[in-house]
Every structure is written in structure tokens, then in C-alpha cells.
Design an enzyme around this catalytic site. Structure first.
Site, PDB file in Angstrom:
ATOM      1  N   GLY A  43       0.810  -1.219   0.000  1.00 36.18           N
ATOM      2  CA  GLY A  43       0.000   0.000   0.000  1.00 36.18           C
ATOM      3  C   GLY A  43       0.839   1.263   0.000  1.00 36.18           C
ATOM      4  CB  CYS A  44       3.709   2.318   2.051  1.00 38.70           C
ATOM      5  SG  CYS A  44       2.827   2.270   3.630  1.00 38.70           S
ATOM      6  CB  THR A  45       5.173   0.393  -2.832  1.00 41.43           C
ATOM      7  OG1 THR A  45       6.133  -0.033  -1.856  1.00 41.43           O
ATOM      8  CG2 THR A  45       5.840   0.497  -4.194  1.00 41.43           C
ATOM      9  CB  ALA A  48       5.562   6.220  -2.357  1.00 35.20           C
TER      10      ALA A  48
END
Length: 149
Positions: A43-45, A48
């Protein structure tokens, strides 16, 4: 908890290159400051990379990611995905907690403390003009892009 109309909390934190960035450095131009749980997770990738791709052509707007990961972790993450903005290492969670984003979470019935995925748009004077809470990564950067127009 930070809300629209509040002054964004003062901070001074290192980015992925070890360069200190402070709230004073943001004055004079709009900023998008997004908080995320962990470098190089799915999710964070996605979030970003979407910020990298969606906000590149919004002139004068600074994008900053914040998580409790280390400078070294941020450098690996930013390099791996060609991130063109600062990732701040809030290892002591000072800014995360000042924004009220260190919260109890639950996964598979297990409770733990973590970062509540949140994005703030800050005006050139350091005032929060928009807050996106409990963000879902997919499509979020496009929503932020629309809010900036």
C-alpha cells in the site's frame, strides 16, 4: 488531532539523504504532507509511486512523505522507486504524534499501534487547508491532485 484551519506543527526531521527539513522550509509555497506506515510495503509503495506520478506537474507544490522508518530505509525505498520528493524519518514519532496519527490499529484480530494513513495540504503560510483521513492508497494521489487545482 490537526484539523483544517490549524497551523501545521513545527518540526525538524532528516530526509532520506540525511538533510534536515523543517516546517520553516515549507513557508512560501503549498505543500502536501502525507503520513504512511512503512517503506516498501504494497500500500505504501502504491501511494508513494502515485504521488511521484500524479503531482509531478503541479508547479510549486512540495510533496513530503513521513513515516517512522529510518533515513537508511527511506533512501533504499526512494532509490528503488525513483521517488522525487523528500521522505522524512520520524523515528521518534514526534511529528506523527503531534498530528494525532499514532493510533491503535487492528489486523486479523490483533491490536497494535501504528500510523494512520493521512494527508494534509498546507498553504504557503503553514495553515492546513485540507485533510484526508484514513486514506486508501489506490486513487488517493489523484484526489489530492484535484484538490490542488
Amino acid at each position: 488531532m490537526i484539523t483544517v484551519g490549524d497551523r501545521f506543527p513545527a518540526f525538524s526531521l532528516p530526509n532520506q539523504h540525511g538533510t534536515t527539513l523543517s516546517s520553516q522550509d515549507l513557508l512560501g509555497s503549498p505543500s502536501v504532507i502525507y503520513f504512511y506506515p512503512k517503506d516498501d510495503t504494497s500500500g505504501c509503495t502504491l501511494e508513494a509511486c502515485d504521488f511521484r506520478d500524479q503531482l509531478i506537474d503541479i508547479p510549486g507544490t512540495r510533496v513530503i512523505g513521513v513515516s517512522p522508518d529510518s533515513v537508511g530505509s527511506h533512501l533504499k525505498f526512494a532509490t528503488k522507486y525513483g521517488l522525487n520528493f523528500s521522505l522524512l524519518a520520524d523515528t521518534g514519532r514526534e511529528l506523527i504524534e503531534a498530528c494525532g496519527l499514532w493510533v491503535e490499529k487492528s489486523m486479523y484480530g490483533k491490536k497494535y499501534m501504528g500510523v494512520e494513513r493521512t494527508t494534509f495540504i498546507i498553504d504557503p503560510e503553514g495553515i492546513v487547508t485540507q485533510a484526508f483521513r484514513k486514506v486508501k492508497p489506490e486513487g488517493h494521489a489523484a484526489a489530492v491532485r484535484e484538490a490542488l487545482r
